[in-house]
Design a protein around this motif. Structure first.
Motif, PDB file in Angstrom:
ATOM      1  N   LEU A 191      -6.833   2.282  -3.975  1.00 51.56           N
ATOM      2  CA  LEU A 191      -6.855   1.080  -3.527  1.00 51.56           C
ATOM      3  C   LEU A 191      -5.529   0.549  -2.704  1.00 51.56           C
ATOM      4  N   VAL A 192      -4.498   1.641  -2.868  1.00 52.89           N
ATOM      5  CA  VAL A 192      -3.378   1.497  -2.232  1.00 52.89           C
ATOM      6  C   VAL A 192      -2.710   2.842  -1.613  1.00 52.89           C
ATOM      7  N   ASN A 193      -1.643   2.706  -0.724  1.00 52.16           N
ATOM      8  CA  ASN A 193      -1.006   4.015  -0.465  1.00 52.16           C
ATOM      9  C   ASN A 193      -0.196   4.651  -1.483  1.00 52.16           C
ATOM     10  N   ASN A 194       0.591   3.868  -1.894  1.00 49.01           N
ATOM     11  CA  ASN A 194       1.530   4.393  -2.793  1.00 49.01           C
ATOM     12  C   ASN A 194       1.903   3.481  -3.910  1.00 49.01           C
ATOM     13  N   LYS A 195       2.150   2.146  -3.781  1.00 53.14           N
ATOM     14  CA  LYS A 195       2.667   1.114  -4.414  1.00 53.14           C
ATOM     15  C   LYS A 195       1.525   0.042  -5.021  1.00 53.14           C
ATOM     16  N   ALA A 196       1.945  -0.329  -6.110  1.00 54.87           N
ATOM     17  CA  ALA A 196       0.826  -1.503  -6.605  1.00 54.87           C
ATOM     18  C   ALA A 196       0.942  -2.723  -5.830  1.00 54.87           C
ATOM     19  N   GLU A 197       2.158  -3.056  -5.586  1.00 57.19           N
ATOM     20  CA  GLU A 197       2.565  -4.194  -4.570  1.00 57.19           C
ATOM     21  C   GLU A 197       1.461  -4.369  -3.294  1.00 57.19           C
ATOM     22  N   GLU A 198       1.235  -3.201  -2.702  1.00 54.77           N
ATOM     23  CA  GLU A 198       0.592  -3.253  -1.539  1.00 54.77           C
ATOM     24  C   GLU A 198      -0.778  -4.274  -1.450  1.00 54.77           C
ATOM     25  N   ILE A 199      -1.299  -4.393  -2.544  1.00 57.36           N
ATOM     26  CA  ILE A 199      -2.827  -4.731  -3.057  1.00 57.36           C
ATOM     27  C   ILE A 199      -2.556  -6.404  -3.186  1.00 57.36           C
ATOM     28  N   VAL A 200      -1.364  -6.942  -3.367  1.00 55.86           N
ATOM     29  CA  VAL A 200      -1.329  -8.491  -3.698  1.00 55.86           C
ATOM     30  C   VAL A 200      -1.541  -9.122  -2.722  1.00 55.86           C
ATOM     31  N   PRO A 201      -1.233  -8.987  -1.521  1.00 60.95           N
ATOM     32  CA  PRO A 201      -1.494  -9.927  -0.245  1.00 60.95           C
ATOM     33  C   PRO A 201      -2.986  -9.944  -0.060  1.00 60.95           C
ATOM     34  N   TRP A 202      -3.890  -8.898  -0.452  1.00 62.64           N
ATOM     35  CA  TRP A 202      -5.196  -8.820  -0.372  1.00 62.64           C
ATOM     36  C   TRP A 202      -6.177  -9.079  -1.603  1.00 62.64           C
ATOM     37  N   MET A 203      -5.521  -9.425  -2.727  1.00 62.37           N
ATOM     38  CA  MET A 203      -6.268  -9.667  -3.995  1.00 62.37           C
ATOM     39  C   MET A 203      -7.295 -10.789  -3.782  1.00 62.37           C
ATOM     40  N   GLY A 204      -6.817 -11.803  -3.114  1.00 62.05           N
ATOM     41  CA  GLY A 204      -7.496 -13.019  -2.941  1.00 62.05           C
ATOM     42  C   GLY A 204      -8.997 -12.609  -2.062  1.00 62.05           C
ATOM     43  N   HIS A 205      -8.846 -11.750  -1.061  1.00 60.18           N
ATOM     44  CA  HIS A 205      -9.890 -11.044  -0.397  1.00 60.18           C
ATOM     45  C   HIS A 205     -10.963 -10.374  -1.254  1.00 60.18           C
ATOM     46  N   PHE A 206     -10.430  -9.170  -1.979  1.00 64.01           N
ATOM     47  CA  PHE A 206     -11.433  -8.305  -2.709  1.00 64.01           C
ATOM     48  C   PHE A 206     -11.675  -8.966  -4.028  1.00 64.01           C
ATOM     49  N   SER A 207     -11.307 -10.211  -4.486  1.00 64.93           N
ATOM     50  CA  SER A 207     -11.976 -10.884  -5.774  1.00 64.93           C
ATOM     51  C   SER A 207     -12.882 -11.358  -5.434  1.00 64.93           C
ATOM     52  N   GLN A 208     -13.189 -11.981  -4.101  1.00 66.06           N
ATOM     53  CA  GLN A 208     -14.333 -12.509  -3.816  1.00 66.06           C
ATOM     54  C   GLN A 208     -15.558 -11.660  -4.033  1.00 66.06           C
ATOM     55  N   VAL A 209     -15.674 -10.578  -4.061  1.00 68.34           N
ATOM     56  CA  VAL A 209     -16.820  -9.617  -4.323  1.00 68.34           C
ATOM     57  C   VAL A 209     -17.196  -9.588  -5.725  1.00 68.34           C
ATOM     58  N   LYS A 210     -18.562 -10.019  -5.730  1.00 62.92           N
ATOM     59  CA  LYS A 210     -19.187 -10.244  -7.087  1.00 62.92           C
ATOM     60  C   LYS A 210     -20.686  -9.382  -7.228  1.00 62.92           C
TER      61      LYS A 210
ATOM     62  N   HIS B 191      -3.831  -5.130 -11.544  1.00 62.98           N
ATOM     63  CA  HIS B 191      -4.489  -5.797 -10.396  1.00 62.98           C
ATOM     64  C   HIS B 191      -5.840  -5.750 -10.548  1.00 62.98           C
ATOM     65  N   HIS B 192      -6.354  -4.338 -10.894  1.00 55.05           N
ATOM     66  CA  HIS B 192      -7.830  -4.219 -10.775  1.00 55.05           C
ATOM     67  C   HIS B 192      -8.484  -5.351 -11.642  1.00 55.05           C
ATOM     68  N   ALA B 193      -8.071  -5.681 -12.849  1.00 55.50           N
ATOM     69  CA  ALA B 193      -8.515  -6.621 -13.674  1.00 55.50           C
ATOM     70  C   ALA B 193      -8.387  -7.827 -13.014  1.00 55.50           C
ATOM     71  N   GLU B 194      -7.232  -8.237 -12.570  1.00 53.08           N
ATOM     72  CA  GLU B 194      -7.044  -9.751 -12.029  1.00 53.08           C
ATOM     73  C   GLU B 194      -7.942  -9.970 -10.873  1.00 53.08           C
ATOM     74  N   MET B 195      -8.543  -8.841 -10.132  1.00 53.41           N
ATOM     75  CA  MET B 195      -9.492  -8.883  -9.038  1.00 53.41           C
ATOM     76  C   MET B 195     -10.881  -8.842  -9.585  1.00 53.41           C
ATOM     77  N   GLY B 196     -11.158  -8.895 -11.137  1.00 57.92           N
ATOM     78  CA  GLY B 196     -12.489  -8.880 -11.481  1.00 57.92           C
ATOM     79  C   GLY B 196     -13.135  -7.457 -11.541  1.00 57.92           C
ATOM     80  N   TYR B 197     -12.345  -6.240 -11.459  1.00 58.25           N
ATOM     81  CA  TYR B 197     -13.027  -5.122 -11.312  1.00 58.25           C
ATOM     82  C   TYR B 197     -12.624  -4.385 -12.758  1.00 58.25           C
ATOM     83  N   ARG B 198     -13.672  -3.725 -13.449  1.00 54.58           N
ATOM     84  CA  ARG B 198     -13.407  -3.067 -14.668  1.00 54.58           C
ATOM     85  C   ARG B 198     -13.030  -1.632 -14.258  1.00 54.58           C
TER      86      ARG B 198
END
Length: 396
Positions: A192-211, A247-254
């Protein structure tokens, strides 16, 4: 005591680069006798090499900043284009040796044309190609598939590497393509990221749209553990991993960590299992036995495992049949050709099978080419992929 630096690899690479450029210059000199050509050519090359050396030295304190990316990408594009030019020049020189004639300007002009075309292709890959998402569809037939899952659609993406993204509008186009598939199940197969968890934060709104109708599931890849950067403490590294799981859980990913779930449909089910990263040379963390604990050997199984070497080493010969494994990791090296019946990438010298579907022992493996990019900030010939797999029951 200062650590000694081994200069031999640097000397070998420098010598190789100088030899290549001497041959390139000899070809260009076929077209012009200008006295300015040689000093300009060598001056430009020295500038490129000095900038590259300085950026690598600077990286130790500043990381892979914009200067490092510009110098390394310039060097990569230049060297690749020169190698194309040299290949044509060598063919022409070989023909000259056979016929006994002088070097033909036509071979040089042809080589220069390909040189500039290669540069343009790389520029496209850097500017547009890395976001040129495409849908790749596969239909797979299985004897063991429950009737209710005939026609079941799985959408897979892999290797997001969110820390590399810069263009939110382009990423959203990829998300819209995923959503448009209207699949029964969505899976993400690691990194999901290159190294750090914070890298996905700006993009969580995008990937959380996937259902998807039966849920969204994910696993970890080798980059998700933070193994490739230095942490102040082991506790800080572990905290980063826990944040990423959150962050996985916050995006709705199990997130499946050496475990499985039952996907139910009209009284029938299939097993979806996921392991932590297991890859030769990249950490063998995953525990397949644990992931399939208490699973009926006769159940239809789909496994998420980031690194395809896991399939070769363990999955394809597992005692209970795992019908389908979904992986990523290779990126197709983000460079190659898949056209005109040709399928080639330099990554084939590391992975015999590096993209798409393969099978053995009645079991299938799909390797997704990746949604994002890493290292080389572009894609040339190997475009970012959204896979859609349709499960079909074999009819007799």
């Amino acid at each position: 005591m200062k650590r000694k630096i081994n200069l031999l690899p640097f000397a070998i690479i420098t010598g190789f680069v100088l030899l290549i450029n001497w041959y390139v210059l000899s070809g260009i000199e076929t077209l012009t006798s200008s006295s300015w050509l040689s000093p300009i050519f060598w001056g430009f090359l020295i500038f490129i090499l000095a900038s590259l050396a300085y950026s690598i030295q600077r990286m130790r304190n500043n990381g892979m900043d914009i200067f490092f990316k510009i110098t390394t990408h310039t060097f990569l594009v230049l060297m690749t284009s020169e190698l194309i030019f040299i290949l044509i020049l060598m063919i022409g020189d070989g023909y000259r040796l056979i016929t006994g004639g002088s070097r033909s300007v036509y071979w040089v002009e042809f080589g220069l044309a390909l040189f500039f075309i290669t540069i343009l292709i790389f520029l496209y890959g850097i500017i547009k190609g890395k976001y040129a998402y495409r849908i790749i569809k596969h239909t797979l037939f299985f004897d063991e598939l429950p009737e209710q899952f005939d026609g079941f659609l799985i959408t897979q993406i892999s290797d997001v590497h969110a820390g590399s993204f810069k263009n939110a509008k382009a990423v959203q186009k990829g998300i819209d393509l995923i959503k448009a598939q209207n699949s029964d199940l969505f899976v993400f197969t690691g990194d999901l990221v290159n190294n750090k968890a914070e890298e996905i934060v700006p993009w969580m709104g995008h990937f959380s749209q996937v259902k998807a109708r039966h849920g969204q599931f994910s696993i970890l890849g080798n980059h998700d553990y933070g193994d490739y950067i230095k942490w102040e403490t082991e506790a800080a590294k572990q905290a980063n991993l826990e944040a990423l799981k959150k962050h996985h859980a916050e995006m709705g990913y199990r997130l499946l960590l050496d475990e499985h779930v039952r996907i139910e449909k009209n009284g029938q089910h299939i097993i979806l299992a996921g392991v932590e990263n297991w890859g030769i040379g990249f950490g063998e963390r995953g525990d397949l036995k644990k992931a399939l604990q208490e699973v009926n050997p006769d159940d239809f199984k789909v496994l998420l495992s980031h690194d395809p070497t896991h399939w070769d080493a363990e999955v394809k010969k597992w005692p209970s049949k795992i019908q389908l494994t979904l992986s990523g990791h290779t990126h197709g090296m983000q460079f190659g050709i898949e056209a005109f019946g040709i399928k080639w990438s330099p990554v084939k010298y590391r992975y015999a099978h590096w993209a798409g579907i393969t099978s053995a022992n009645g079991r299938y493996l799909n390797i997704n080419r990746g949604f994002g990019f890493l290292g080389f900030s572009g894609r040339v010939g190997i475009w970012p992929e959204i896979t859609v797999i349709e499960l079909k029951k074999t009819r007799r």
